[in-house]
Design a protein around this motif. Structure first.
Motif, PDB file in Angstrom:
ATOM      1  N   VAL A   6       0.855  -1.187   0.000  1.00 31.19           N
ATOM      2  CA  VAL A   6       0.000   0.000   0.000  1.00 31.19           C
ATOM      3  C   VAL A   6       0.891   1.237   0.000  1.00 31.19           C
ATOM      4  O   VAL A   6       1.772   1.385   0.854  1.00 31.19           O
ATOM      5  N   LEU A   7       0.667   2.103  -0.969  1.00 30.37           N
ATOM      6  CA  LEU A   7       1.347   3.389  -1.062  1.00 30.37           C
ATOM      7  C   LEU A   7       0.367   4.461  -0.607  1.00 30.37           C
ATOM      8  O   LEU A   7      -0.719   4.600  -1.183  1.00 30.37           O
ATOM      9  N   VAL A   8       0.736   5.219   0.413  1.00 30.17           N
ATOM     10  CA  VAL A   8      -0.144   6.265   0.923  1.00 30.17           C
ATOM     11  C   VAL A   8       0.411   7.616   0.480  1.00 30.17           C
ATOM     12  O   VAL A   8       1.449   8.065   0.961  1.00 30.17           O
ATOM     13  N   GLY A   9      -0.264   8.252  -0.459  1.00 30.20           N
ATOM     14  CA  GLY A   9       0.166   9.535  -0.979  1.00 30.20           C
ATOM     15  C   GLY A   9       0.835   9.390  -2.333  1.00 30.20           C
ATOM     16  O   GLY A   9       1.586   8.437  -2.576  1.00 30.20           O
ATOM     17  N   THR A  32      -1.779  -1.025  -4.023  1.00 32.01           N
ATOM     18  CA  THR A  32      -2.888  -0.078  -3.879  1.00 32.01           C
ATOM     19  C   THR A  32      -2.323   1.294  -3.542  1.00 32.01           C
ATOM     20  O   THR A  32      -1.509   1.434  -2.626  1.00 32.01           O
ATOM     21  N   LEU A  33      -2.730   2.301  -4.293  1.00 28.71           N
ATOM     22  CA  LEU A  33      -2.390   3.688  -3.988  1.00 28.71           C
ATOM     23  C   LEU A  33      -3.565   4.341  -3.278  1.00 28.71           C
ATOM     24  O   LEU A  33      -4.701   4.280  -3.757  1.00 28.71           O
ATOM     25  N   VAL A  34      -3.297   4.955  -2.133  1.00 33.20           N
ATOM     26  CA  VAL A  34      -4.298   5.726  -1.400  1.00 33.20           C
ATOM     27  C   VAL A  34      -3.906   7.187  -1.484  1.00 33.20           C
ATOM     28  O   VAL A  34      -2.800   7.573  -1.077  1.00 33.20           O
ATOM     29  N   THR A  35      -4.768   8.019  -2.028  1.00 37.07           N
ATOM     30  CA  THR A  35      -4.455   9.437  -2.200  1.00 37.07           C
ATOM     31  C   THR A  35      -5.713  10.269  -2.012  1.00 37.07           C
ATOM     32  O   THR A  35      -6.790   9.879  -2.481  1.00 37.07           O
ATOM     33  N   ILE A  75      -7.354   4.255  -4.635  1.00 38.31           N
ATOM     34  CA  ILE A  75      -8.473   4.668  -3.793  1.00 38.31           C
ATOM     35  C   ILE A  75      -8.299   6.157  -3.491  1.00 38.31           C
ATOM     36  O   ILE A  75      -7.293   6.562  -2.895  1.00 38.31           O
ATOM     37  N   VAL A  76      -9.251   6.969  -3.932  1.00 37.70           N
ATOM     38  CA  VAL A  76      -9.183   8.406  -3.670  1.00 37.70           C
ATOM     39  C   VAL A  76      -9.844   8.679  -2.328  1.00 37.70           C
ATOM     40  O   VAL A  76     -11.062   8.827  -2.215  1.00 37.70           O
ATOM     41  N   SER A  77      -9.028   8.697  -1.289  1.00 37.74           N
ATOM     42  CA  SER A  77      -9.480   8.920   0.077  1.00 37.74           C
ATOM     43  C   SER A  77      -8.249   9.244   0.920  1.00 37.74           C
ATOM     44  O   SER A  77      -7.118   8.989   0.500  1.00 37.74           O
ATOM     45  N   ILE A 101       3.613  -4.529   3.142  1.00 37.88           N
ATOM     46  CA  ILE A 101       4.531  -3.386   3.132  1.00 37.88           C
ATOM     47  C   ILE A 101       3.700  -2.130   2.964  1.00 37.88           C
ATOM     48  O   ILE A 101       2.766  -2.088   2.145  1.00 37.88           O
ATOM     49  N   LEU A 102       4.046  -1.113   3.729  1.00 40.64           N
ATOM     50  CA  LEU A 102       3.364   0.182   3.652  1.00 40.64           C
ATOM     51  C   LEU A 102       4.414   1.253   3.403  1.00 40.64           C
ATOM     52  O   LEU A 102       5.475   1.249   4.037  1.00 40.64           O
ATOM     53  N   SER A 103       4.147   2.166   2.480  1.00 42.50           N
ATOM     54  CA  SER A 103       5.041   3.297   2.232  1.00 42.50           C
ATOM     55  C   SER A 103       4.241   4.584   2.331  1.00 42.50           C
ATOM     56  O   SER A 103       3.205   4.735   1.678  1.00 42.50           O
ATOM     57  N   LEU A 104       4.723   5.499   3.162  1.00 44.99           N
ATOM     58  CA  LEU A 104       4.014   6.745   3.447  1.00 44.99           C
ATOM     59  C   LEU A 104       4.708   7.937   2.792  1.00 44.99           C
ATOM     60  O   LEU A 104       5.912   8.139   2.958  1.00 44.99           O
TER      61      LEU A 104
END
Length: 369
Positions: A6-9, A32-35, A75-77, A101-104
């Motif tokens: 998951v990529l956050v941002g 998954t990209l969360v932005t 995911i646009v959130s 794995i999470l990347s912020l």
């Protein structure tokens, strides 16, 4: 092998990875990209867009398109919380995401010490400069607009100079630089700004700060008042408050502490880069160059974590180039104390910025074709 990333941002530090997602999804990794916004506005061109050098579309990157064309889900959130023990990320829309794995790369916000009013906008997120430009142009049809820029650092100087370009000979532009103009820059850079702004009718207030806001008016600690139609705040940056809900070790300013591999100090499966981090080995300025340079390291370390291989350390450079767009077709070039001002400096900045954005815009076009 790790299956859930998951990529956050979708900011500066994640663009390198977003442009190469095929290397990850091709290995069977679900990404998954969360932005909070499908578009990422490049901060280096924000003031130039405000001044009219660029159309808003020219300075933004469609990170949702990059993600989806690389085989990822977007995911646009906004991310609102994290349970690192369960490895679950919570989102503003009520969803929960599991990860291996999470990347912020969640960026920063403008530091605001006084409560803003309706006609006050922070310069971050950069999309605010699009709104500010539209507002000032709409006002220009009825009366000469009055623009107040608060903050004497690089961002404040660039926004004020480009505000003058936007308004032309109409209205007023005031730069409130309580701590001085470009206090961390060589004296020559400051002198260039003082001369340029004086010649262009930009008022500079130094040595006093905004004490309180009234409707359409800023009241300063020395008793002076400035009436405005729009005030833009360029008063430094701070990590997003949401990090306090991520249950991770934070620095004193609320940023995420990371080691030399850009890992969260107690969670090796969590990586981070950009303005939201504090590099534990030594303090780094929150400038775009570090965020961009962290991009390839994050990408390599994502692949290394997925494959159980050794990680790559981030080695920040000791000095870096700074180019300030003054809004008059010139720029200030500063590196290692050397200062140069002129049109060639602006052309260099323009070329560097366009090349960076076009890299990811062309990547998207190529993939669509």
């Amino acid at each position: 092998m790790t299956r859930q990333l998951v990529l956050v941002g979708g900011g500066h530090s994640h663009l390198f990875t977003l442009g190469r997602l095929g290397e990850l999804t091709g290995r069977g990794i679900t990404v998954t990209l969360v932005t909070p916004d499908r578009h990422h506005y490049y901060s280096g061109m924000g003031p130039g867009m405000f001044g009219g050098f660029y159309h808003p579309d020219a300075i933004r990157i469609d990170v949702q398109a990059l993600a989806e064309q690389g085989g990822a889900h977007c995911i646009v959130s906004a991310a609102t919380g994290l349970d690192p023990k369960q490895r679950v990320l919570s989102l503003a829309d009520g969803r929960f995401l599991s990860y291996d794995i999470l990347s912020l790369n969640v960026g920063s916000e403008t530091t605001v010490s006084s409560p803003p009013v309706d006609t006050t906008l922070p310069v971050k997120p950069i999309a605010n400069l699009v709104r500010a430009r539209e507002l000032l142009l709409s006002l220009a049809g009825s009366h000469p607009p009055r623009l107040l820029v608060v903050g004497g650092g690089a961002a404040g100087v660039e926004v004020a100079g480009n505000g003058r370009r936007l308004l032309g000979q109409q209205g007023t532009v005031t730069l409130a630089a309580g701590g001085g103009v470009l206090p961390s820059f060589p004296g020559k850079a400051r002198n260039v700004v003082l001369r340029s702004f004086a010649a262009r009718g930009i008022t500079i207030l130094e040595g006093t700060s905004v004490e309180r806001w009234e409707k359409g008016r800023a009241v300063f600690a020395n008793g002076r008042t400035v009436d405005f139609d729009l005030a833009l705040l360029a008063t430094g940056v701070t990590p997003p408050p949401a990090l306090t809900y991520f249950c991770l070790p934070l620095a004193s300013d609320g940023s995420l502490l990371v080691n030399r591999f850009l890992q969260a100090e107690t969670c090796p499966e969590i990586l981070a880069g950009g303005d939201c981090i504090t590099f534990a080995e030594r303090p780094l300025q929150r400038v775009g160059v570090y965020a961009v340079r962290q991009g390839p390291v994050l990408f390599r370390n994502i692949k290394a974590l997925a494959a159980g291989e050794p990680l790559t350390p981030f080695s920040p450079q000791r000095s870096y180039l700074q180019l300030l767009n003054l809004g008059d077709g010139t720029a200030i070039f500063v590196r290692n104390g050397f200062t140069w001002h002129g049109r060639l400096a602006w052309q260099l900045k323009d070329a560097i910025d366009r090349r960076f954005v076009d890299t990811y815009r062309l990547t998207a076009i190529t993939r669509r074709n």
